[in-house]
Design a protein around this motif. Structure first.
Motif, PDB file in Angstrom:
ATOM      1  N   PHE A  53      38.657  38.104  35.769  1.00  0.00           N
ATOM      2  CA  PHE A  53      38.897  37.523  37.092  1.00  0.00           C
ATOM      3  C   PHE A  53      37.901  36.418  37.433  1.00  0.00           C
ATOM      4  O   PHE A  53      36.796  36.372  36.895  1.00  0.00           O
ATOM      5  N   GLU A  54      38.318  35.561  38.382  1.00  0.00           N
ATOM      6  CA  GLU A  54      37.463  34.549  38.986  1.00  0.00           C
ATOM      7  C   GLU A  54      37.600  34.690  40.497  1.00  0.00           C
ATOM      8  O   GLU A  54      38.704  34.685  41.024  1.00  0.00           O
ATOM      9  N   LEU A  55      36.471  34.797  41.179  1.00  0.00           N
ATOM     10  CA  LEU A  55      36.463  34.925  42.639  1.00  0.00           C
ATOM     11  C   LEU A  55      35.648  33.775  43.211  1.00  0.00           C
ATOM     12  O   LEU A  55      34.517  33.529  42.781  1.00  0.00           O
ATOM     13  N   GLY A  61      30.779  29.351  58.894  1.00  0.00           N
ATOM     14  CA  GLY A  61      30.137  30.115  59.968  1.00  0.00           C
ATOM     15  C   GLY A  61      30.026  31.566  59.544  1.00  0.00           C
ATOM     16  O   GLY A  61      29.317  31.892  58.605  1.00  0.00           O
ATOM     17  N   GLN A  62      30.753  32.430  60.236  1.00  0.00           N
ATOM     18  CA  GLN A  62      30.771  33.847  59.884  1.00  0.00           C
ATOM     19  C   GLN A  62      32.090  34.257  59.255  1.00  0.00           C
ATOM     20  O   GLN A  62      32.312  35.432  58.982  1.00  0.00           O
ATOM     21  N   LYS A  63      32.977  33.290  59.018  1.00  0.00           N
ATOM     22  CA  LYS A  63      34.262  33.553  58.370  1.00  0.00           C
ATOM     23  C   LYS A  63      34.140  33.232  56.892  1.00  0.00           C
ATOM     24  O   LYS A  63      33.553  32.220  56.500  1.00  0.00           O
ATOM     25  N   LEU A  64      34.729  34.075  56.063  1.00  0.00           N
ATOM     26  CA  LEU A  64      34.663  33.899  54.623  1.00  0.00           C
ATOM     27  C   LEU A  64      36.080  33.919  54.066  1.00  0.00           C
ATOM     28  O   LEU A  64      36.823  34.882  54.261  1.00  0.00           O
ATOM     29  N   ALA A  65      36.471  32.821  53.412  1.00  0.00           N
ATOM     30  CA  ALA A  65      37.762  32.750  52.731  1.00  0.00           C
ATOM     31  C   ALA A  65      37.509  33.063  51.260  1.00  0.00           C
ATOM     32  O   ALA A  65      36.578  32.526  50.650  1.00  0.00           O
ATOM     33  N   LEU A  66      38.318  33.952  50.680  1.00  0.00           N
ATOM     34  CA  LEU A  66      38.132  34.400  49.297  1.00  0.00           C
ATOM     35  C   LEU A  66      39.404  34.122  48.493  1.00  0.00           C
ATOM     36  O   LEU A  66      40.521  34.353  48.985  1.00  0.00           O
ATOM     37  N   TYR A  67      39.205  33.646  47.256  1.00  0.00           N
ATOM     38  CA  TYR A  67      40.319  33.318  46.380  1.00  0.00           C
ATOM     39  C   TYR A  67      40.082  34.007  45.040  1.00  0.00           C
ATOM     40  O   TYR A  67      39.087  33.754  44.375  1.00  0.00           O
ATOM     41  N   LEU A  68      41.013  34.880  44.646  1.00  0.00           N
ATOM     42  CA  LEU A  68      40.889  35.673  43.428  1.00  0.00           C
ATOM     43  C   LEU A  68      41.988  35.272  42.450  1.00  0.00           C
ATOM     44  O   LEU A  68      43.175  35.372  42.759  1.00  0.00           O
ATOM     45  N   ASP A  69      41.568  34.808  41.263  1.00  0.00           N
ATOM     46  CA  ASP A  69      42.504  34.357  40.229  1.00  0.00           C
ATOM     47  C   ASP A  69      42.233  35.082  38.918  1.00  0.00           C
ATOM     48  O   ASP A  69      41.135  35.593  38.693  1.00  0.00           O
ATOM     49  N   HIS A  70      43.246  35.067  38.041  1.00  0.00           N
ATOM     50  CA  HIS A  70      43.067  35.562  36.679  1.00  0.00           C
ATOM     51  C   HIS A  70      42.248  34.506  35.920  1.00  0.00           C
ATOM     52  O   HIS A  70      42.532  33.308  36.018  1.00  0.00           O
ATOM     53  N   ALA A  71      41.256  34.937  35.165  1.00  0.00           N
ATOM     54  CA  ALA A  71      40.397  34.006  34.432  1.00  0.00           C
ATOM     55  C   ALA A  71      41.171  33.267  33.348  1.00  0.00           C
ATOM     56  O   ALA A  71      40.900  32.095  33.072  1.00  0.00           O
ATOM     57  N   GLY A  72      42.153  33.898  32.745  1.00  0.00           N
ATOM     58  CA  GLY A  72      42.878  33.288  31.634  1.00  0.00           C
ATOM     59  C   GLY A  72      43.760  32.126  32.012  1.00  0.00           C
ATOM     60  O   GLY A  72      43.801  31.113  31.316  1.00  0.00           O
ATOM     61  N   ASN A  74      44.303  31.093  35.622  1.00  0.00           N
ATOM     62  CA  ASN A  74      44.013  30.623  36.975  1.00  0.00           C
ATOM     63  C   ASN A  74      45.134  30.935  37.970  1.00  0.00           C
ATOM     64  O   ASN A  74      45.256  30.286  38.995  1.00  0.00           O
ATOM     65  N   SER A  75      45.974  31.916  37.670  1.00  0.00           N
ATOM     66  CA  SER A  75      47.030  32.311  38.604  1.00  0.00           C
ATOM     67  C   SER A  75      46.463  33.339  39.578  1.00  0.00           C
ATOM     68  O   SER A  75      45.558  34.113  39.240  1.00  0.00           O
ATOM     69  N   PRO A  76      46.987  33.366  40.815  1.00  0.00           N
ATOM     70  CA  PRO A  76      46.492  34.330  41.799  1.00  0.00           C
ATOM     71  C   PRO A  76      46.733  35.767  41.327  1.00  0.00           C
ATOM     72  O   PRO A  76      47.740  36.063  40.694  1.00  0.00           O
ATOM     73  N   VAL A  77      45.798  36.650  41.644  1.00  0.00           N
ATOM     74  CA  VAL A  77      45.926  38.058  41.276  1.00  0.00           C
ATOM     75  C   VAL A  77      46.796  38.732  42.334  1.00  0.00           C
ATOM     76  O   VAL A  77      46.470  38.715  43.517  1.00  0.00           O
ATOM     77  N   LYS A  78      47.906  39.326  41.882  1.00  0.00           N
ATOM     78  CA  LYS A  78      48.846  39.972  42.799  1.00  0.00           C
ATOM     79  C   LYS A  78      48.438  41.415  43.038  1.00  0.00           C
ATOM     80  O   LYS A  78      47.925  42.087  42.148  1.00  0.00           O
ATOM     81  N   GLU A  79      48.674  41.874  44.259  1.00  0.00           N
ATOM     82  CA  GLU A  79      48.450  43.275  44.627  1.00  0.00           C
ATOM     83  C   GLU A  79      47.042  43.775  44.278  1.00  0.00           C
ATOM     84  O   GLU A  79      46.864  44.885  43.802  1.00  0.00           O
ATOM     85  N   ALA A  80      46.040  42.952  44.494  1.00  0.00           N
ATOM     86  CA  ALA A  80      44.662  43.344  44.183  1.00  0.00           C
ATOM     87  C   ALA A  80      43.984  43.944  45.405  1.00  0.00           C
ATOM     88  O   ALA A  80      44.338  43.644  46.549  1.00  0.00           O
ATOM     89  N   GLN A  81      43.012  44.779  45.126  1.00  0.00           N
ATOM     90  CA  GLN A  81      42.135  45.317  46.171  1.00  0.00           C
ATOM     91  C   GLN A  81      40.751  44.747  45.890  1.00  0.00           C
ATOM     92  O   GLN A  81      40.313  44.671  44.737  1.00  0.00           O
ATOM     93  N   LEU A  82      40.056  44.359  46.949  1.00  0.00           N
ATOM     94  CA  LEU A  82      38.765  43.709  46.798  1.00  0.00           C
ATOM     95  C   LEU A  82      37.753  44.355  47.733  1.00  0.00           C
ATOM     96  O   LEU A  82      38.021  44.527  48.922  1.00  0.00           O
ATOM     97  N   GLU A  83      36.613  44.743  47.167  1.00  0.00           N
ATOM     98  CA  GLU A  83      35.488  45.236  47.964  1.00  0.00           C
ATOM     99  C   GLU A  83      34.353  44.249  47.764  1.00  0.00           C
ATOM    100  O   GLU A  83      34.079  43.814  46.639  1.00  0.00           O
TER     101      GLU A  83
END
Length: 185
Positions: A53-55, A61-72, A74-83
Motif C-alpha cells: 500500500f501507499e498512503l 489546519g486540523q483536517k486531514l485528507a488521506l489517500y490509500l492506493d495499491h503500491a503495484g 496506484n489504484s484506490p484500495v476498495k473496502e479498506a479499514q484504516l487506523e
C-alpha cells in the motif's frame, strides 16, 4: 534615412520594458488555460509506503485528507479499514470513498516533525505503514508573492533597456557632432 533620435530610442525602450510578453501573442498562439498556481505555501503532507500500500495524508489546519492506493498499480484500495496514529495519539478516520478517508485532529499538530503510523486492513491483506509529517508554519510566512517578484524583474529589464538606449543615443550624438565638426574644417 534618418537614424533614431535619443527620444525615440528612450520611448521604444520604455514601451518594450513595460509590455508584458504575454500581451504580444494573439489568439492563434493561445496554449489553453494556464494551470492554477498555488497562492500560498504548500500544505503539510506525509507519505507512508510498503510493498502492498501507499498512503498519502494532506493536512489543512486540523483536517486531514488521506489517500490509500495499491503500491503495484496506484489504484484506490476498495473496502479498506484504516487506523491512524499521529505523534502517539490515535486519530479517528472516516471512509469517504474507495481509497479516500478523512480525519479531524483534536488539536493542531505541534510545529516540527511528528511520526505517523497507519494500520491498513483490506480483504485478507493487513499492513503497518510508517511515515513522518513535517509542520513548519513560519518557514513560509515571509515568502514573496510571485506578482511582486515579476514586477521587480520587469522594472529591472526596463531600467537596463533605458540605460542601453541612453548609451546608444549618446554615442550616436557624439558621432554626429564629430562628423559635423570634421566636415566644416
Amino acid at each position: 534615412m534618418q537614424p533614431f533620435s535619443l527620444v525615440s530610442a528612450l520611448s521604444l525602450a520604455l514601451v518594450l520594458g513595460f509590455t508584458p510578453l504575454w500581451a504580444l501573442a494573439d489568439d492563434g498562439h493561445n496554449h489553453g488555460e494556464a494551470p492554477a498556481i498555488a497562492a500560498g505555501p504548500a500544505m503539510p503532507r506525509f507519505a507512508a509506503t510498503s510493498d502492498l500500500f501507499e498512503l498519502v495524508g494532506v493536512l489543512d489546519g486540523q483536517k486531514l485528507a488521506l489517500y490509500l492506493d495499491h503500491a503495484g498499480d496506484n489504484s484506490p484500495v476498495k473496502e479498506a479499514q484504516l487506523e491512524l496514529d499521529i505523534a502517539g495519539t490515535r486519530v479517528p478516520v472516516t471512509r469517504v470513498a474507495d481509497g479516500e478517508f478523512q480525519a479531524a485532529l483534536a488539536a493542531p499538530l505541534a510545529e516540527g516533525v511528528s511520526p505517523v503510523t497507519a494500520t491498513v486492513v483490506a480483504g485478507s491483506d493487513t499492513d503497518l505503514l510508517a511515515g513522518e509529517i513535517d509542520v513548519h508554519a513560519a518557514a513560509h510566512a515571509h515568502a514573496e508573492p510571485a506578482g511582486r517578484r515579476n514586477a521587480l524583474v520587469a522594472g529591472a529589464v526596463a531600467v537596463v533597456l533605458l540605460a542601453l538606449a541612453t548609451a546608444w543615443g549618446l554615442r550616436r550624438g557624439r558621432a554626429a557632432r564629430a562628423q559635423r565638426l570634421g566636415g566644416a574644417a
